[in-house]
Design a protein around this motif. Sequence first.
Motif, mmCIF file in Angstrom:
data_model
loop_
_atom_site.group_PDB
_atom_site.id
_atom_site.type_symbol
_atom_site.label_atom_id
_atom_site.label_comp_id
_atom_site.label_asym_id
_atom_site.label_seq_id
_atom_site.Cartn_x
_atom_site.Cartn_y
_atom_site.Cartn_z
ATOM 1 N N MET A 121 -4.539 -38.696 102.087
ATOM 2 C CA MET A 121 -3.897 -37.439 102.479
ATOM 3 C C MET A 121 -4.556 -36.870 103.729
ATOM 4 O O MET A 121 -3.911 -36.239 104.558
ATOM 5 N N HIS A 122 -5.852 -37.127 103.860
ATOM 6 C CA HIS A 122 -6.588 -36.693 105.052
ATOM 7 C C HIS A 122 -5.985 -37.345 106.289
ATOM 8 O O HIS A 122 -5.775 -36.681 107.313
ATOM 9 N N ASP A 123 -5.641 -38.651 106.197
ATOM 10 C CA ASP A 123 -5.032 -39.337 107.330
ATOM 11 C C ASP A 123 -3.605 -38.845 107.560
ATOM 12 O O ASP A 123 -3.213 -38.535 108.684
ATOM 13 N N THR A 124 -2.824 -38.793 106.433
ATOM 14 C CA THR A 124 -1.417 -38.384 106.545
ATOM 15 C C THR A 124 -1.312 -36.987 107.138
ATOM 16 O O THR A 124 -0.363 -36.681 107.856
ATOM 17 N N ALA A 125 -2.290 -36.131 106.796
ATOM 18 C CA ALA A 125 -2.242 -34.748 107.255
ATOM 19 C C ALA A 125 -2.151 -34.680 108.769
ATOM 20 O O ALA A 125 -1.377 -33.899 109.315
ATOM 21 N N LEU A 126 -2.928 -35.513 109.454
ATOM 22 C CA LEU A 126 -2.932 -35.468 110.914
ATOM 23 C C LEU A 126 -1.584 -35.897 111.469
ATOM 24 O O LEU A 126 -1.067 -35.327 112.430
ATOM 25 N N VAL A 127 -0.982 -36.925 110.791
ATOM 26 C CA VAL A 127 0.337 -37.393 111.222
ATOM 27 C C VAL A 127 1.371 -36.287 111.008
ATOM 28 O O VAL A 127 2.210 -36.013 111.865
ATOM 29 N N MET A 128 1.261 -35.621 109.838
ATOM 30 C CA MET A 128 2.197 -34.534 109.533
ATOM 31 C C MET A 128 2.000 -33.377 110.510
ATOM 32 O O MET A 128 2.961 -32.749 110.957
ATOM 33 N N LEU A 129 0.742 -33.107 110.850
ATOM 34 C CA LEU A 129 0.409 -32.010 111.760
ATOM 35 C C LEU A 129 1.078 -32.228 113.115
ATOM 36 O O LEU A 129 1.802 -31.372 113.615
ATOM 37 N N LEU A 130 0.859 -33.416 113.687
ATOM 38 C CA LEU A 130 1.392 -33.679 115.015
ATOM 39 C C LEU A 130 2.900 -33.903 114.964
ATOM 40 O O LEU A 130 3.641 -33.408 115.827
ATOM 41 N N VAL B 70 19.975 -34.254 111.483
ATOM 42 C CA VAL B 70 19.330 -34.282 112.801
ATOM 43 C C VAL B 70 17.881 -33.818 112.672
ATOM 44 O O VAL B 70 16.962 -34.436 113.213
ATOM 45 N N ILE B 71 17.676 -32.731 111.913
ATOM 46 C CA ILE B 71 16.313 -32.210 111.750
ATOM 47 C C ILE B 71 15.418 -33.279 111.135
ATOM 48 O O ILE B 71 14.307 -33.544 111.613
ATOM 49 N N THR B 72 15.919 -33.940 110.076
ATOM 50 C CA THR B 72 15.104 -34.944 109.397
ATOM 51 C C THR B 72 14.836 -36.134 110.308
ATOM 52 O O THR B 72 13.720 -36.659 110.336
ATOM 53 N N THR B 73 15.858 -36.542 111.072
ATOM 54 C CA THR B 73 15.669 -37.690 111.959
ATOM 55 C C THR B 73 14.612 -37.377 113.015
ATOM 56 O O THR B 73 13.715 -38.197 113.266
ATOM 57 N N VAL B 74 14.716 -36.193 113.622
ATOM 58 C CA VAL B 74 13.723 -35.824 114.636
ATOM 59 C C VAL B 74 12.340 -35.753 113.997
ATOM 60 O O VAL B 74 11.345 -36.186 114.593
ATOM 61 N N PHE B 75 12.275 -35.235 112.774
ATOM 62 C CA PHE B 75 10.988 -35.132 112.080
ATOM 63 C C PHE B 75 10.390 -36.511 111.875
ATOM 64 O O PHE B 75 9.199 -36.746 112.150
ATOM 65 N N ILE B 76 11.237 -37.463 111.408
ATOM 66 C CA ILE B 76 10.722 -38.814 111.174
ATOM 67 C C ILE B 76 10.274 -39.435 112.494
ATOM 68 O O ILE B 76 9.224 -40.090 112.570
ATOM 69 N N GLY B 77 11.053 -39.185 113.572
ATOM 70 C CA GLY B 77 10.646 -39.670 114.879
ATOM 71 C C GLY B 77 9.295 -39.089 115.291
ATOM 72 O O GLY B 77 8.413 -39.807 115.767
ATOM 73 N N GLY B 78 9.133 -37.790 115.073
ATOM 74 C CA GLY B 78 7.864 -37.134 115.387
ATOM 75 C C GLY B 78 6.717 -37.731 114.596
ATOM 76 O O GLY B 78 5.630 -37.982 115.134
ATOM 77 N N GLY C 46 5.112 -32.697 112.795
ATOM 78 C CA GLY C 46 5.806 -31.422 112.604
ATOM 79 C C GLY C 46 5.822 -30.603 113.882
ATOM 80 O O GLY C 46 6.805 -29.939 114.203
ATOM 81 N N THR C 47 4.718 -30.675 114.653
ATOM 82 C CA THR C 47 4.660 -29.920 115.905
ATOM 83 C C THR C 47 5.657 -30.455 116.922
ATOM 84 O O THR C 47 6.332 -29.689 117.609
ATOM 85 N N LEU C 48 5.759 -31.803 116.978
ATOM 86 C CA LEU C 48 6.732 -32.397 117.900
ATOM 87 C C LEU C 48 8.143 -31.976 117.518
ATOM 88 O O LEU C 48 8.972 -31.654 118.379
ATOM 89 N N LEU C 49 8.417 -31.964 116.188
ATOM 90 C CA LEU C 49 9.733 -31.537 115.710
ATOM 91 C C LEU C 49 10.046 -30.125 116.190
ATOM 92 O O LEU C 49 11.125 -29.857 116.733
ATOM 93 N N THR C 50 9.078 -29.211 116.022
ATOM 94 C CA THR C 50 9.299 -27.827 116.440
ATOM 95 C C THR C 50 9.550 -27.739 117.927
ATOM 96 O O THR C 50 10.414 -27.002 118.392
ATOM 97 N N LEU C 51 8.771 -28.529 118.676
ATOM 98 C CA LEU C 51 8.860 -28.512 120.134
ATOM 99 C C LEU C 51 10.279 -28.794 120.598
ATOM 100 O O LEU C 51 10.813 -28.120 121.488
ATOM 101 N N TYR C 52 10.936 -29.784 119.962
ATOM 102 C CA TYR C 52 12.283 -30.171 120.392
ATOM 103 C C TYR C 52 13.312 -29.081 120.104
ATOM 104 O O TYR C 52 14.312 -28.987 120.789
ATOM 105 N N PHE C 53 13.081 -28.284 119.049
ATOM 106 C CA PHE C 53 14.120 -27.335 118.651
ATOM 107 C C PHE C 53 14.038 -26.008 119.389
ATOM 108 O O PHE C 53 14.823 -25.116 119.140
ATOM 109 N N ILE C 54 13.029 -25.858 120.265
ATOM 110 C CA ILE C 54 12.933 -24.614 121.034
ATOM 111 C C ILE C 54 13.421 -24.873 122.446
ATOM 112 O O ILE C 54 12.864 -25.711 123.155
ATOM 113 N N PRO C 55 14.475 -24.172 122.870
ATOM 114 C CA PRO C 55 15.014 -24.466 124.187
ATOM 115 C C PRO C 55 14.083 -24.052 125.323
ATOM 116 O O PRO C 55 13.432 -23.004 125.248
ATOM 117 N N VAL C 56 13.992 -24.895 126.351
ATOM 118 C CA VAL C 56 13.299 -24.554 127.605
ATOM 119 C C VAL C 56 14.327 -24.786 128.704
ATOM 120 O O VAL C 56 15.351 -25.412 128.458
#
Lengths: 620, 296
Positions: free
Chosen positions: B62-71, A507-515, B73-83
């Motif tokens: 890598m400069h381009d990929t970095a921005l994709v990874m940055l955003l 799930v973590i990886t899937t959400v990451f790829i989606g992100g 990864g942030t979206l991933l974190t956002l989903y895993f924190i309950p609101v």
Amino acid sequence: MLTEPVALMLLLSVAGVVLNIILYRLQSLQMIVSFLVFAAMLALNLQLYGTIGETLVLPVVVFGQAMSFAVSPLAFYFTLMITSITLLTVIFSLESLRGKACTQAYYLWLFLKTFGMLGVVFAADLLTFFLLWELMTWGTFFLMQQTGGESFSPAKKYVVYAVSSSMLLFLGIALIHAWTGSFSFREVAAAFPHMPEGMMLLVVLLMTVGFAVESAMFPLHAWLPESYASTFTSLTSYLSGISTRMGIYGLILLLFGFVGHELADRFQLIGVINLRYIVSIFGALTIIIPTFTALFQHDAKRLVTWHGIGQGGYMILGIFSANALGIAGGIFHIFNYMTYVTLILFSIAAVEYRTGTSNLNKLGGLIKRQPVAFLGLLFGIIGLAGIPPMNGFVSKWFIYKALITEGYPFLAISAIIGTLGTILSVYKLIHNIFLGQLQPEYNEIKEVPFLMQLPIWVLMLAVFATGVFPGPILSLIAEIQSSFGLAPVPYTMTGVDPAAGTLDMLVITTVFIGGLLLAWIVFLLGHKRRHVSQYQNYAAGHFLDESIPYNFNYNFYTGFEHIFNPMKKKVIARTEVAVSSLVEAAGDYLRRIYTGNLATYAMYIMAALVVTSLFLKELI
Amino acid sequence: MSTVLWIIFYPIIAFAIGVILLGYGRKFNARVQRRYGPPIQQVFYDILKLMSKRTNISHGWMHDTALVMLLGGTLLTLYFIPVPGFDFFSGYGDFLVVMYILLIPSLGMALGVGETANPNGSIGISRALQMLAGYDIPFALTFIGMAILAGTTNFSEIIALQQAEGIFGWGLMTNPFLGVAALIALHGMMGEKPFEVMVAPHEIATGPMTEMGGKYLGMMMIQHALNVVIELTIYINLFLGGAANWASYLVKLFVLMTLILSVNALFGRFRVDDAVRFMWKVPLVLAVIGVLIIIL
């Protein structure tokens, strides 16, 4: 009873040694033969799974003990790692060492070492275990000095450590035999709980220290960094990947095979502090101190070998946690560590192959010339730092979770401190090699040949796949735990059972790829980008060209140096003075034994003979 | 069904909140300095302007990929924190997971900044990583303490336990030492003064952002907006009893943001080693005391 794959595997590794002696100086033949033999061994190893539980007894009798081998789930787990990583090392070496001088004995020692390691993990009695353990350490010694010259002196240091640790092991084994009258694992395990407490504690201490030397546990780690870093990089990866972890194998065998947690907890000192907890504290120190030492290294290989020490601490914390998740995490970490550390060192070897150096202050910007090596190092460091979705995270998560569940906050925080230190030092590693400004002298270099890329790709896949689907490896580990009578880890294909914890890597990886996809769409929303050279850069209005070194890599973490250097001066320098004066004083007393008088020496020899004969009578 | 809607619209909601929080921050700073300040939606205008720039300079893949990874990864974190109303993913990854996926964006940015080959950027990353080791050790310890106290590492369970006892069940109330330690660590995590060593415009030309322009800088600002929400929400969930509904969630967000902005407005900048030393002295000692209270 004869177990075919075991006999064949041991036979093949001996055959490898013999063939390499016959083919001495015929390098290309040596290479082909070694590759084929190791490939056959891996194929045999895969068949081994069906034979778990069977034993093999050789018609060789030493001290009344026939040499016996058995296939336990733990042995299968370790041989799988040994054979696969050896095959990858050989494939990598085919190209990286082709045409190099002083490699005639390279494959020979590799086979000897493999024979020793396979023998140690298959051994079903303590005597076989010890004999092959010795053979294995000598294999390590010869592998360490393959580059000749300067590598000899660190290798000598290792031998001093290894021989002393073997003596401790030998004493422990002799004591066990004196009490139980047997070497066989099964009988020893049955008799162990009935041993007198003082003797048991002595045996456990002797053997723990013996194994701790091989697994480079703090404070017995000093032999490792230099001796591993001074040999060929392919061997650095092989030795740090699997050889150091044989000490952990010994600890697992001792703790679960003979002693067991209940017994280990009997050695109470004050309150909750018991033997298990004390070993765990050393495990925590093994994580923190070497990891923060790695931070200040200037050589890529040496930096990684320091992490090899540090990562051993996680395994010790996990194995000694007395928690199903923690033990599984500790054992799983051995596999994960092997995959990512070999990946990291293969990538460094690929850079070294083209540039001829692993000095972190001289490289930079190689991402544009060696993208495959960069990707390999990137996957490896994400695994080493324990960031999802790579496999290093999964085993570390198990260990953190177990330590928190068992209520050890300070052990858990030291594991996390180690992870933070790792992130810092691996970023320095990848930044100084691949990022920053490309040096003009490396402008023309190319990617490494395919045979060297292949192991990097395979390991990248392994690091990622076992991170997202840890299930297959965890099922093996659950079998290991059941075979020792421990509660098996409640795993699923992609994480842990929801009843035991909250982790689902898929799930973590899937959400990451989606992100990532969403972020990529946002990136594409903007106007097209334009590539510029590294000299078109902000330099406060100054003009940049090839003649201007515009790079930041020397003393990467100056802030930390400001913090740690005064500490180093105060603590370490004083400790050094204290220890050295202690050794000097002790040496001064010991010196008096050597009187220079022949009669005294004769008396010593007599005394030694009397003591030995008394002891032998007890032993046999 | 509602979960699907949340998954689609939550990033947009969080982005809106983040932009408003950042705009509020600018306004707050301006008023402290007796300026009028930009309108509260100025951050949004800035992002729109940057994203539609025609000049976008790239130093490599890598400069381009970095921005994709940055955003990403942030979206991933956002989903895993309950609101309030949305804690679908907290059943698949606990706080330990969140602590490490929080590092993905930083790693992505660090790699990208490295490839831009600007020493100011590398120095910025070096400082950011040293700060990370500074604030994350006390922060992780406070979390370990809370997890041992609650007997779980799962976010939703920690929140439920706190809410069961009203305001006196909040982590800040049950264990003030941990709460204060985490608050200081949070301040370092958000990179506000006096811990603003990473950007430090007067010293290292905004550090990681030196070679970023156009949509690259725009994406960094989007990420920054989301990140503010993430970091404040983590603290709210651990120590302020989570939030039962959106009204109390928004109130808690703004109160916490105001607290951090007021400290930010008062201080200058620490040197990096002093900032790390402070983190290893004050919050870490508080956290150790808090944990000792729990286990003894």
